[in-house]
Design an enzyme around this catalytic site. Structure first.
Site, PDB file in Angstrom:
ATOM      1  N   ASP A 332       0.828  -1.206   0.000  1.00 55.22           N
ATOM      2  CA  ASP A 332       0.000   0.000   0.000  1.00 55.22           C
ATOM      3  C   ASP A 332       0.866   1.262   0.000  1.00 55.22           C
ATOM      4  O   ASP A 332       1.974   1.259   0.544  1.00 55.22           O
ATOM      5  CB  ASP A 332      -0.871  -0.049   1.272  1.00 55.22           C
ATOM      6  CG  ASP A 332      -1.895   1.049   1.314  1.00 55.22           C
ATOM      7  OD1 ASP A 332      -2.641   1.191   0.345  1.00 55.22           O
ATOM      8  OD2 ASP A 332      -1.937   1.776   2.330  1.00 55.22           O
ATOM      9  N   GLU A 361       1.737   0.000  -4.707  1.00 51.57           N
ATOM     10  CA  GLU A 361       0.737   0.965  -5.189  1.00 51.57           C
ATOM     11  C   GLU A 361       1.446   2.276  -5.521  1.00 51.57           C
ATOM     12  O   GLU A 361       1.985   2.925  -4.632  1.00 51.57           O
ATOM     13  CB  GLU A 361      -0.327   1.204  -4.121  1.00 51.57           C
ATOM     14  CG  GLU A 361      -1.398   2.181  -4.564  1.00 51.57           C
ATOM     15  CD  GLU A 361      -2.214   2.762  -3.414  1.00 51.57           C
ATOM     16  OE1 GLU A 361      -3.327   3.227  -3.664  1.00 51.57           O
ATOM     17  OE2 GLU A 361      -1.727   2.770  -2.256  1.00 51.57           O
TER      18      GLU A 361
END
Ligand code: CA
Length: 616
Positions: A332, A361
């Site tokens: 993330d 990400e």
């Protein structure tokens, strides 16, 4: 005094009842024979002080290297080394003070068999990833919808921000559906405990790294989900968050040391601006705010420069892979992390699991920006070792304008073409994860104004372009919704709850358009499974011509021609315009249409996508 009495009583009671220990130990267990054989244990005990105690381990092959007493006496860190000769068993960690010893048991297990073959397999371009939110996919066990003692007691499917009850059991019940659809890997938004008072549906605010979310079914069901995936030849991707934790994490409410988190004189949020990290003209203060600012007030920023924090996070990653049989790792908010720390962390995973892959990400803007965060061919001082990224560029500056903008010199499908041309910056763009939408983005069906043809073209592109395709749950049955707020793109999957009026699993109640999209996805995804050219072949793209975009996937055995007519006029396609790829064709297999294409040219209707296998 009272504190110590409570501690004593608890240790006696807990030992006899087999309940919680005198102190929690993180990682909660380890394995013999790991490459990572020097483990830093964090012992935490919120009703006693460790400052008085000495630590002793008398277990063959397990040796204390160093004991670290830290600012907060509720914590003690113990570096242990585990010899190759150590045998699995329960290691007793003795905490001795005033002639009295408390014993904490720490299991040392034998390694999970099948590394690299039945788990830690890595995700590659032969895969098709399905992303879902466990709370919103299917409720297989209503008894875990609400857990007594947890802060969020909501349960209301009419609210986009309350819990809906979905869980691992619901997912397991429908793995065959995903397999039939052509999916080979499952990525769920995080499964670690989020004991936050509200907005717990997304899972990005961890409160205990070593506890799997009980509302999803806990560790036992998570392990079972991994096994059920592997039984079907599918893979498990775990969503990891290193940058921040939830404000109710015990290391935030009771920090081990002052610099466990990045602290600011007053609340400072990250700028969400990644540019200062590589911008040659950046101001240092902008870089600091980006990296060390808090993600939100509820998600404080971990100080990964602190070696105790770094060890805590790295060991947790290794622990999850070994404990639950994870195959791929999604990271993330990648650019918000300390990037040297990320390299160390990635390396630890790849050293331990050579086939393991991870994708970060990278919600950044431009191929040059994105390439900075993964393995690339540039000469920047910092070199990322991250194998793969979520490709926001082929989304934001690729398929979205291709489907929504009128064709122009730099507009429409020309953007997709130009963005892919930038692939020369990546070491291996085949590792990039492509997507039409995800849990933070408006659903593609809403983005294309509920135009089924465009939706089908998007799916066709996703499953045939270079890289690893990722589909967001429900895109195959035209789920819709715009972000702001993002709850509207996180609605329940139809059929996941008993009594739902329609079901994507059985097709009951689906309308013709939803069935058409679902069948289209299934057809191309399953064709993809058998196509070496699409899975591992090269890409050749031709300059788009008035909205007509033609590209090929090819290898020594197979040539696949993909035609996207993004214009609102029918277009004639002539094989002779693509001689490098079409020379010597004997016949054509039309993968997307019912009729075989005959002759040297043919018509493609407006907004249609055609996938042809050229037999030579
Ligand atoms: Ca449930």
């Amino acid at each position: 005094m009272k504190k110590q009495l409570v501690a004593f009583v608890c240790s006696v009671l807990c030992c006899t009842a087999g309940l919680a220990q005198y102190a929690e130990v993180y990682p909660s267990n380890w394995w013999v024979g790991m490459k990572w054989n020097k483990v830093q244990l964090m012992l935490y005990n919120d009703y006693d002080e460790f400052n008085q105690e000495t630590v002793r381990i008398t277990y063959p092959g397990v040796k204390i290297e160093k004991v670290h007493k830290v600012e907060n006496g509720s914590y003690i860190f113990v570096d242990v080394s585990i010899a190759a000769t150590a045998k699995p068993g329960n290691v007793s960690i003795e905490l001795i003070s005033g002639g009295k010893a408390h014993v904490v048991s720490w299991p040392l297990k034998s390694r999970t068999p099948g590394k690299g073959t039945t788990f830690a397999q890595g995700i590659n371009s032969s895969d098709f990833i399905y992303l879902l939110m466990p709370d919103r996919f299917s409720n297989g066990d209503p008894s875990n919808d609400r857990i007594e003692g947890m802060k969020d007691q909501t349960l209301d499917r009419d609210s986009i921000y309350h819990r809906h009850g979905g869980d691992f059991a619901g997912i397991i019940n429908h793995l065959d559906y995903l397999k039939d659809l052509g999916v080979t890997a499952l990525w769920m938004t995080p499964v670690i405990e989020n004991d936050m008072p509200e907005r717990t549906e997304h899972g990005y605010a961890f409160t205990n790294h070593y506890k799997i979310e009980p509302r999803f079914g806990g560790a036992k069901m998570y392990k079972m989900l991994g096994q059920e995936l592997h039984k079907r030849g599918m893979k498990l991707v775990q969503d990891a968050v290193y940058n921040h934790v939830g404000v109710h994490h015990f290391t935030v409410t009771d920090p081990p040391m002052k610099d466990w988190l990045h602290q600011w004189p007053s609340f400072t949020q990250t700028t969400y601006k990644d540019q200062p990290l590589y911008d040659p003209y950046a101001a240092e203060v902008d870089k600091r705010k980006m990296l060390d600012g808090w993600f939100t007030r509820h998600m404080p920023d971990l100080n990964q420069d602190n070696p105790f924090v770094a060890n805590y996070l790295i060991q947790h990653a290794l622990w999850c892979v070994e404990e639950f049989g994870v195959d791929g790792w999604r990271i993330d908010t990648y650019p918000y992390n300390d990037l040297d720390f990320m390299n160390r962390c990635n390396k630890a995973l790849m050293d331990e699991y050579p086939k393991m892959t991870m994708f970060g990400e990278t919600w950044v803007h431009g191929v040059a920006a994105q390439a900075y965060f993964t393995r690339n061919k540039t000469n920047t001082a910092f070199k990322s070792n991250l194998p793969s990224v979520t490709d926001f560029q082929t989304n934001l500056y690729g398929i979205i304008p291709a489907l929504t903008e009128k064709f122009g010199w730099t507009e429409g499908v020309n953007k997709l073409y130009s963005t892919l041309a930038g692939d020369y910056l990546y070491e291996n763009p085949m590792n990039n994860v492509n997507f039409l939408d995800n849990h933070d983005k408006s659903r593609i069906y809403s983005v294309v104004n509920e135009d089924l043809d465009k939706q089908k073209m998007g799916i066709g592109w996703l499953l045939t372009t270079r890289g690893i395709p990722q589909m967001y749950y429900g895109t195959e049955v035209l789920m819709k919704g715009h972000t702001n707020p993002d709850g509207w793109v996180r609605l329940d999957f139809p059929g996941g709850w008993k009594g739902d009026s329609k079901s994507a699993f059985t097709k009951d109640g689906l309308d013709d358009r939803e069935i058409e999209a679902q069948e289209w996805t299934k057809k191309i995804a399953n064709y993809r499974k058998s196509s070496s050219a699409i899975k591992t072949g090269k890409l050749m793209q031709y300059v788009p011509d008035d909205g007509l975009y033609v590209y090929f996937r090819y290898d020594g055995k197979q040539t696949v021609m993909c035609i996207m007519n993004t214009s609102d006029k029918a277009k004639t396609v002539e094989f002779s315009k693509y001689p490098e790829m079409t020379k010597g064709i004997k016949s054509v297999k039309n993968i997307t249409g019912e009729q075989p294409t005959e002759g040297d040219s043919f018509l493609v209707e407006p907004k249609q996508m055609m996938i042809l296998e050229l037999v030579k």
